[in-house]
Design an enzyme around this catalytic site. Sequence first.
Site, mmCIF file in Angstrom:
data_model
loop_
_atom_site.group_PDB
_atom_site.id
_atom_site.type_symbol
_atom_site.label_atom_id
_atom_site.label_comp_id
_atom_site.label_asym_id
_atom_site.label_seq_id
_atom_site.Cartn_x
_atom_site.Cartn_y
_atom_site.Cartn_z
ATOM 1 N N ASP A 198 2.370 28.802 -13.982
ATOM 2 C CA ASP A 198 1.704 29.851 -14.746
ATOM 3 C C ASP A 198 0.201 29.615 -14.585
ATOM 4 O O ASP A 198 -0.237 28.525 -14.206
ATOM 5 C CB ASP A 198 2.138 29.847 -16.220
ATOM 6 C CG ASP A 198 1.840 31.201 -16.880
ATOM 7 O OD1 ASP A 198 1.045 31.983 -16.319
ATOM 8 O OD2 ASP A 198 2.398 31.477 -17.959
HETATM 9 C C1 BGC Z 1 1.073 34.725 -18.148
HETATM 10 C C2 BGC Z 1 1.947 35.038 -16.953
HETATM 11 C C3 BGC Z 1 1.184 35.877 -15.968
HETATM 12 C C4 BGC Z 1 -0.083 35.141 -15.571
HETATM 13 C C5 BGC Z 1 -0.940 35.913 -14.577
HETATM 14 C C6 BGC Z 1 -0.284 34.170 -17.751
HETATM 15 O O1 BGC Z 1 -1.149 34.152 -18.829
HETATM 16 O O2 BGC Z 1 1.721 33.823 -19.006
HETATM 17 O O3 BGC Z 1 3.106 35.706 -17.370
HETATM 18 O O4 BGC Z 1 1.973 36.189 -14.858
HETATM 19 O O5 BGC Z 1 -0.875 34.922 -16.729
HETATM 20 O O6 BGC Z 1 -1.519 37.008 -15.196
#
Ligand code: BGC
Length: 856
Positions: free
Chosen positions: A223
Site C-alpha cells: 500500500d
Molecule cells: C489506499 C489504497 C490505494 C492507495 C493508492 C492508499 O491510501 O489504502 O487502497 O490504492 O492509497 O491511492
Amino acid sequence: METTLDELLGRLTLEQKVGLLTGKDFWSLAPIPEIGLRELKLSDGPNGIRGTAWDERETSLLFPNPTALAATWDPAQARRAGSLMGAQARDLGIGWHLAPNVNLHRSPLGGRHFECYSEDPVLTAEITAGFVDGVQEQGVASTVKHYIGNESETDRMSYDARISDKTLREVYLPPFEAAAHTGAWSVMAAYNSVDGASMTDNRPLLTGLLKDELGFDGVIVSDWTAARSTEASANAGLDVVMPGPMGPWGDALVAAVRAGKVAESVIDDKVIRVLRLAARTGHLEAFDADFPAVGSGAGSGAGSGSDSGSGATAATPDDAEAQIRDLAARAMVVLRNEGGLLPLDPAALARIAVIGPNAGLLTAQGGGSAHVNPRHVVSPLTGITEAFGPGTVVDFAPGVLTQRLLPQLTDATSRDPETGAPGLRVEYLSADGTVLGSEIRHVSRLVFMGTLPSGTASVRVRVNVLISEPGRHRFSVSGAGSFTLKVGDIASLSIALGGEDGDPIVALVKPPERRIEAELAAGTTALELTASVDSAFGLAIFGLHHEPPRPTDDELFAAAVAAARAADVAVVCVGTTDEVESEGFDRTDLKLPGRQDALVAAVLAANPRTVVVVNAGAPVEMPWRDEAAAILWAWFPGQEGGHAVADALTGAVEPGGRLPTTFPATAADAPVLSTTPVDGTIDYAEGALFGYRGYRAAGTVPAYPFGHGLGYTTWEYQDATVAVNETDCLVDVQVRLRNSGGRAGREVVQVYLADEDGLPPRLVGFGHVGAEAGRTATALVEIPRRILARWDEAASAWTVAPGVRSLLIGRSASDVRLTEEVTLRGGYVGPRSAASAMNVTNSAIPAITATKEHSE
Ligand code: BGC
C-alpha cells in the site's frame, strides 16, 4: 512464458532489477527498453479508473460502489463491472488496477465500508472472483487488497490486528484465496500489522500462506508508503514498493544484497513476478503476439465509450453508461414497501415532491483514493424529472444542508481574471515567485500528487467571482499547509492548516477549513489563494469555497414539509456524503448527518405516501423506518445514479438487490462496533461472531437482516433436493420456486449451513433465478467441499467433520423457507486429502468459489 522471462531477467544488472521494484513516481514503474519492458501505469480504484491525475478534465466512468455490486449477489454482474473497468483502463493506458477492496464489514463504523463488498466471506469471495475475472479478461491486472486484517481506518498505518489462525483462515482469508485461485495478477499488502508483524514485513502471511500455500504467482505491491523496512520487507515476500522514487529499497536494497542480507534469488523472484505481470498486461515486447499492448486503443482520457476517442480501437463499449445505470438500479434494495406504494406509476401522479439534500446533490461515491472524476453526475431530481415527464409537476426542496465544507466554485460563477473565460486560473510558482506554468481549472478542490511542475514551491489560484446576490458571502480555504486568501481588498486570511498524523490522505478526505465573511454588492469580486507545497512528496491538496447568501435552516426545512404536503407522493432523498464515509477515518456514529432524521419524520407526518430513498454506502440508523410506506436503499450509485433511482422507483428496472451486510436498528446493537485500537492493538476476539452470525449469537434483532431485499414480486419456495457430488467435491442444492406475485422478478436463493459446533449458521452458497409472474424456476446452488470444511488448527488443515448437517434455504439470514439435511463424509480437504480416506482425488486445494452461469 517462464523461459523467456528467465532469459530477460538474465540481461539485467542488480541495479536495474532493484530499480524496477520501486515506483518511478506515484503511479508508474519505469520502463527498461533494453528488454522491451514498457512503462507500467497503475490507477485506483474500486469505483472506476481514476487514471494517474486527480483532475476534473481527465474523466472516467464512475460505477456504483462495491457494496452495491455485492448487493446484486451475482458474480456475473461483478464481472460485467470489472470488464467495463478493464476496458476503460486499456483505453487510458493503465495496465494495473488497484482494486477490488475485499476486506470485510467487521464494524459498521469502518470508514471504507462503502468500498468493501460484504460482511460475509463467501459472498465476498464469489464477487471478488467475478470482478477479478472481468478486469483481467481485458488484459489489465487486478490488485486484490488490502492483505490482510485491514477492516478499519483509525491509526490504520500502525495498528496490530490480533487474529487467531482459525479466524484468519475461515473468515478473512477466503476472498484472497478466491483471488489466488481465479488467478489474480496482484495483491496489495496492507498498512497494518497482523500478530505483531507489519503486513509488508510479514513473511508467514506473504510468502508462507499467499505465495507458497495458495500458489499466488502475481505481484505483492505495498500500500502507498506502507513499506518501512529494507531487508525485512524484501525477505518477507513484498515485491514492489509504492510510491516512488523514494522509499526503503533502492540503493539500500542493492547494498543489502551485496552484504549478503538479501539473497539475489529473492530479488530475481520479485523481478520475474513483475515481468510476468507486464507480459500478461501487454507491457513486454516478447509477448506482444499473445497479449496486445495496453494503450493501443483510443487512449484519450475519455468519459465513456461513446467519446473515448477515435473509435475503432476503443475497448470501452459505447453503451458503458447505460450499463452502469442498469447495474446501479439492479443493486438497489427495497427495504420496505407497505401497501405496494412502489413501483410508482408516473401516469397516475400529477404532482410529486422531490425532497432532501441528496435529491439535488447525489453522493455518487465515497471519499478517498477510490475517487473517480466522472464526466457528469445525474442527480435524483434530474432523473425523476426526466422519467416522470411533463405530465407530472415536480417540486424540489432540499430541506436540510449536510455538506461540512462550503460549496466549491464552479464555472457558473468563476471567471479567469486574464481572459474572462469560465474557470479559475491556477499558477505554479517557484520559491522566488516566478510563474512556472498556469492553467484553467473548473473545480476549486485541487489535488496534486506528484503532478506539479518541477520546482513548484507554491500554487496560486486567481478567480473573479460573479456576485449576483448582494449581502453576506462566506468564503473559505480547506486543506493542509500554509495559505493566504484575499477577497478583493475587503477581507484576507493567512493561516496554517494541520496535516494531522502524516497520512497524506487525511488532507484529502478530512481537511480542516477556515472561513471568512464579506459584505458584497452585486458585480465581481477578485479572489486570490496561495497554497504551500509539501516538497517531500510533491503534494498540494486544498480547496477554495464560496457560499452566497441563502435561506435559513428553518426556512429550508419548512419549505420541504410544505412541498410534501401538497404532493400526491413525496420522494425524500437522504443520505451521507463523501465527507462522512471515507477512507482515512472511521465514522463515529451511524446517524444521518444534520437534521435529516427530523426532516424524514416531518415529511412522513405531512404525507403518508412517502418513499424514502437512502443514498449511503454503509448502514445508517433509520429511527423512522416503521412509519415510512416505502424505503429504497440506493447505495452510492455512481454517475448515472439519478437515472437509476428513477428506474427503480418506476419499476423500469427491478431493484433486486439483497443486503450484503446487516443493518442494525442502532449502532449499539452491532456485534462489533469500536474501531479504535487499544494500546495499538485491535483484537479480533469475536472470531466469526460479527455480522449476521454475531447478531444471532447475541439474540439481537437487526433493523434489516443480511440477505434482505423485497424486490417487486413475491416468491414461494416449493421444495429442494440435495445431492452430494463426490466427483467434483460439491454439494448440489436445487431449489424450486414460484413467482407468486404480479410481476416478473428475480430471486436470490441463499443457503446457510448449521455447523457441528453449534455456532449460528453461515452462508455456504447462493444462486438466483428469474421468472415471469406465476411461473416456476429452479435455482442451482453448488457448494464446494472446501466451503463446508473448517480450519483444524491442530492439524493445520481444512477438515470436514463427518455427520448430518442442516442446510437452511431461504430469502435472508432471518427468513428460512426450507430446511434440508445432508450427510457429509469426514476428512481433510486439499493436499492432505490424498492421504485421507475421503475419496477426494485431486491434490490441489479445491476452489473456494463455485461461480457458474445459471439459466434463468
Ligand atoms: C489506499 C489504497 C490505494 C492507495 C493508492 C492508499 O491510501 O489504502 O487502497 O490504492 O492509497 O491511492
